[in-house]
Design an enzyme around this catalytic site. Sequence first.
Site, PDB file in Angstrom:
ATOM      1  N   HIS A 173      24.044   2.986 -29.102  1.00  0.00           N
ATOM      2  CA  HIS A 173      22.556   3.660 -29.485  1.00  0.00           C
ATOM      3  C   HIS A 173      22.824   4.994 -29.907  1.00  0.00           C
ATOM      4  O   HIS A 173      23.577   4.975 -31.190  1.00  0.00           O
ATOM      5  CB  HIS A 173      22.693   4.374 -27.949  1.00  0.00           C
ATOM      6  N   GLU A 230      27.132  13.579 -22.783  1.00  0.00           N
ATOM      7  CA  GLU A 230      25.901  13.643 -23.416  1.00  0.00           C
ATOM      8  C   GLU A 230      25.363  15.358 -22.493  1.00  0.00           C
ATOM      9  O   GLU A 230      26.134  15.354 -21.696  1.00  0.00           O
ATOM     10  CB  GLU A 230      24.953  12.744 -22.540  1.00  0.00           C
ATOM     11  N   ASP A 256       1.469  -1.132  -0.335  1.00  0.00           N
ATOM     12  CA  ASP A 256      -0.096   0.275   0.090  1.00  0.00           C
ATOM     13  C   ASP A 256       1.029   1.099   0.139  1.00  0.00           C
ATOM     14  O   ASP A 256      -0.196   2.604   0.239  1.00  0.00           O
ATOM     15  CB  ASP A 256      -1.293  -0.353   1.317  1.00  0.00           C
ATOM     16  N   ASP A 265      19.875  15.647 -19.615  1.00  0.00           N
ATOM     17  CA  ASP A 265      19.695  14.695 -19.191  1.00  0.00           C
ATOM     18  C   ASP A 265      21.670  14.871 -19.860  1.00  0.00           C
ATOM     19  O   ASP A 265      21.273  14.907 -21.306  1.00  0.00           O
ATOM     20  CB  ASP A 265      19.360  14.127 -20.290  1.00  0.00           C
ATOM     21  N   TYR A 284      32.105   1.537 -25.738  1.00  0.00           N
ATOM     22  CA  TYR A 284      32.023   0.902 -24.759  1.00  0.00           C
ATOM     23  C   TYR A 284      32.630  -0.505 -24.708  1.00  0.00           C
ATOM     24  O   TYR A 284      31.887  -0.665 -25.983  1.00  0.00           O
ATOM     25  CB  TYR A 284      30.815   0.538 -24.501  1.00  0.00           C
TER      26      TYR A 284
END
Length: 449
Positions: free
Chosen positions: A352, A411, A33, A273, A391
């Site tokens: 990516h 980034e 809960d 970001d 990477y």
Amino acid sequence: MYREHRERLLDELAREGAAAVMPTATLKVRNHDSTYRFRPDSDFWYLTGFAEPEATLVLLGGLPAAEDEARREPRSILFLRERNPEQETWTGRRLGTEAAPAELHVDEARDADGLWKALPDLLAGYERVHYRTGLDEERDREMLGVIDSLRQRSRTGTPPVAELVDPATLVHELRLFKSLAELDCMRRAASVTGEAHLAAMRAAAAGVGEQELDALIEYTVRRRGCTGMAYTNIVAGGANACILHYIENDQPLADGDLLLIDAGAEHQFYAADVTRTFPVNGVFTDEQRALYEVVLEAQLAGIDEVRPGVRFDRAHEVATERLVAGLLRLGLLQGDAEQLISDGEHRRFFMHRTGHWLGLDVHDCGAYADEEGDSRLLEPGMVTTVEPGLYVAPDDETVEEHWRGIGVRIEDNVLVTAEGNEVLTADIPKTVENVEAACAGRDLDAVPS
Ligand code: GLY
Ligand code: MN
Ligand code: MN
């Protein structure tokens, strides 16, 4: 700002002769809960600036031929929880219907409990209704009930809803272009994010836990009054950086490793970001520095392609070319650059994309392609990330051992301006020299004041 957004959407709805039903997010259970802290739906927040759960915005574009004069004009109605002192003692303050119109500048506010009962009358006569299905089954069932009851009424001459359309096409196109007021929020998110990354650079040291830096980053962001983190922090020491969505953040940092941190503040629900990669002990090894310099060069070249009239994909293409050139130079790849790219050989090290839209959602809404399916041309007001990385998997036996387990991503958040671009996160250390300098004063207690 929110009123302006709402009015822009109402203009579109008026042009279409359409209405929109836009509910906020539902409260999510974490376990048993306990619930997560409430976070409004981004489209709903964009149109209201209202952060309470159980609210729905109804926008009516207006029916010029309606008998009732009040129904001819565009109108906004917010359904929200009514004040309830007893409930408020348990679950928190509520704005309530009486205060909402003055506070939020909506035309009308009504009790959320009356939403489904009121909708058939409000939507009667609208043949096109914007409503997003698939987010909440119970809500979808209620909405289908409303549409069904309008169909029953069609026997009495009210045209039924003929089209139920996703509001995303309209709202998301509006959200893609940031106003000056929205950019203020994004700049604030960017600057607090910089403070958090800097604190982490100072605090990192061998033996410090990833979870300590994770907590330090969140502390730095929340003490500045931000709404929270824009997404789950990635605090990845050593080879953990090669797991793209590593969020366990529970390992001790090791001397001689790099640390990749991907973390962004959320201010007024607008995201930053940012990724920075730096040495745990403050000094890059030769191999780390070599890979880092390749990523940095690719990132700067990618940022250069962020300007009006250039295709969104161009930054990715240019960054990929630079990464591959670097990998060839360092001997991690062999062969012809163009051939390697067309065969996808580089994806072993760079799997990516180089960027995505940024706004109320970290992977923000907005189409990436035009109607022909071609990559869209950049225009002022769009905000994108530029985030190439390399990477090298710890078990990659195609490369010499000293490269293995190194992961680097850099980034930044880049606004397209009339002249070119503005890097909203430009103040966060990024060159080898600046990163090493920022790491130099490491001290876990040295949270910037
Ligand atoms: N933090 C998610 C991303 O960089 O896309
Ligand atoms: Mn990121
Ligand atoms: Mn990103």
